[in-house]
Scaffold this active site. Structure first.
Site, short mmCIF file in Angstrom:
data_model
loop_
_atom_site.label_atom_id
_atom_site.label_comp_id
_atom_site.label_asym_id
_atom_site.label_seq_id
_atom_site.Cartn_x
_atom_site.Cartn_y
_atom_site.Cartn_z
N LYS A 96 22.91 68.42 76.18
CA LYS A 96 22.61 67.36 75.21
C LYS A 96 23.78 66.41 75.06
O LYS A 96 23.59 65.22 74.84
CB LYS A 96 22.25 67.98 73.85
CG LYS A 96 20.85 68.58 73.82
CD LYS A 96 20.43 68.95 72.43
CE LYS A 96 19.01 69.47 72.41
NZ LYS A 96 18.63 70.02 71.10
N LYS A 124 11.05 69.74 84.07
CA LYS A 124 10.30 70.45 83.05
C LYS A 124 9.39 69.45 82.31
O LYS A 124 9.81 68.31 82.06
CB LYS A 124 11.30 71.08 82.07
CG LYS A 124 10.69 71.93 81.00
CD LYS A 124 11.78 72.55 80.14
CE LYS A 124 11.17 73.20 78.91
NZ LYS A 124 12.17 73.78 78.02
N LYS A 157 7.93 65.07 76.90
CA LYS A 157 7.48 63.73 76.51
C LYS A 157 8.46 62.68 77.02
O LYS A 157 8.07 61.64 77.53
CB LYS A 157 7.41 63.69 74.98
CG LYS A 157 6.48 62.63 74.44
CD LYS A 157 6.55 62.55 72.95
CE LYS A 157 5.62 63.50 72.28
NZ LYS A 157 5.57 63.36 70.82
#
Ligand code: SF4
Length: 326
Positions: free
Chosen positions: A111, A191, A194
């Site tokens: 992240k 993966k 959205k």
């Protein structure tokens, strides 16, 4: 009955990746376990999150969860920020958590790369809040994909660390690996998510579902209709594994290997099956959107139940720590 805790970020409408990777499994868990299902909005603010969208995202997420079969009577369905004990326990557990352990978290590293201009402390501390979410309800099992196992191991260490230092309060939770831990997207690479645009929203129209499946990447060996392919190399086939009957899967496998069917036939059958599968979910979601009070009521009752358990746990924690009781 053992207790299970699961959290999901309020990312708005659910998509196929959430459904296959988590939600379908959650609905089944309700048969065997006492489940807490939490929409983790405090986790969401560690990433860019527009306040104006928060309520809509929570509503969309919760109505989708209900439409998918989460039962707010059998299980506890609630929003994290409605139970302040989550952040209180997070702070306390920060005194057990080791900087070195948090520095090694793969998700933090990922992240941090993705949002290099906003590497906030919340992002770093995320696994501690996640541990607090779980330990507050003394959950014995946490259904996760492989990518979250490291965080559950960390929660176990925190539980052990607290118990050793101040006396036993917490059970050590175990990671309960889901049967479909990683769902590859329609691009056949990353993966399903959205943000990657390689998935299908659960509320997509029939037309949209067909359009997205038609664009799905297939076995590269099949460039032409006459080429023979290998279904095991094709993500469309793995999706058939999630939504089609054994007969359909046999038809695809044989037809693909012998070039008896084309990718268009194969995708059409997948779209038919997926539409049929999602139809009751979309109908129920439409009912909930037309009657939002049902969603609010489910969340209010869920928060009330969650607070009762959370307050008991925090009461024990405060006592162990010798905090001022008033
Ligand atoms: Fe994939 Fe189906 Fe085409 Fe085979 S026939 S390559 S399984 S889409």
């Amino acid at each position: 009955m053992k207790t299970v805790f699961s959290g999901i970020q309020p990312s708005g409408e659910l998509h196929l990746g959430n459904y296959l990777g988590a939600i379908r499994n959650w609905t089944a868990l309700q048969e065997e376990f006492f489940c807490y299902f939490c929409v983790v909005d405090y986790h969401a603010i560690t990433q860019d999150c527009e306040p104006k969208q928060m309520k809509t995202r929570v509503f969309d997420m919760v109505s989708d969860l209900l439409a998918c079969g989460i039962d707010p009577v059998r299980s506890v369905l609630f929003v994290q920020s409605q139970v302040p004990e989550h952040t209180e326990l997070c702070w306390i557990l920060n005194s057990v958590a080791q900087f070195g352990d948090l520095s090694r978290m793969t998700q933090f590293k990922d992240k941090s790369q993705r949002q290099a201009d906003n590497i906030n402390v919340g992002l770093f501390d995320y696994p501690v809040l996640q541990s607090a979410d779980i330990l507050l309800y003394n959950a014995e099992a946490v259904p996760v994909g492989q990518d979250q196992v490291q965080h559950i191991e960390f929660a176990r260490r925190l539980a052990r660390g607290f118990n050793n230092r101040w006396g036993k309060v917490f059970k050590e939770p175990e990671a309960k690996l889901t049967s479909t831990p990683k769902i590859i997207g329609l691009d056949g690479k990353a993966k399903m998510s959205k943000s990657m645009g390689n998935t299908i929203p659960l509320g997509a129209t029939e037309k949209e579902i067909r359009k997205r499946i038609n664009r799905a990447v297939t076995d590269p060996q099949r460039e032409k209709r006459e080429d023979k392919g290998e279904p095991d190399n094709c993500n469309v086939y793995s999706l058939h594994g999630c939504f089609s009957t054994d007969d359909d899967r046999r038809w695809v496998a044989e037809g693909c290997r012998t070039a008896g069917i084309g990718c268009v036939d194969c995708k059409r059958r997948l779209a038919d099956n997926l539409i049929e599968h999602l139809d009751p979910i979309r109908t129920r979601k439409a009912e909930l959107v037309a009657n939002p009070d049902e969603v609010h009521e489910a969340l209010n009752k869920g928060a009330e139940k969650a607070r009762q358990t959370a307050a008991k746990t925090i009461g024990k924690v405060r006592k162990k720590l010798g905090l001022w009781q008033g």
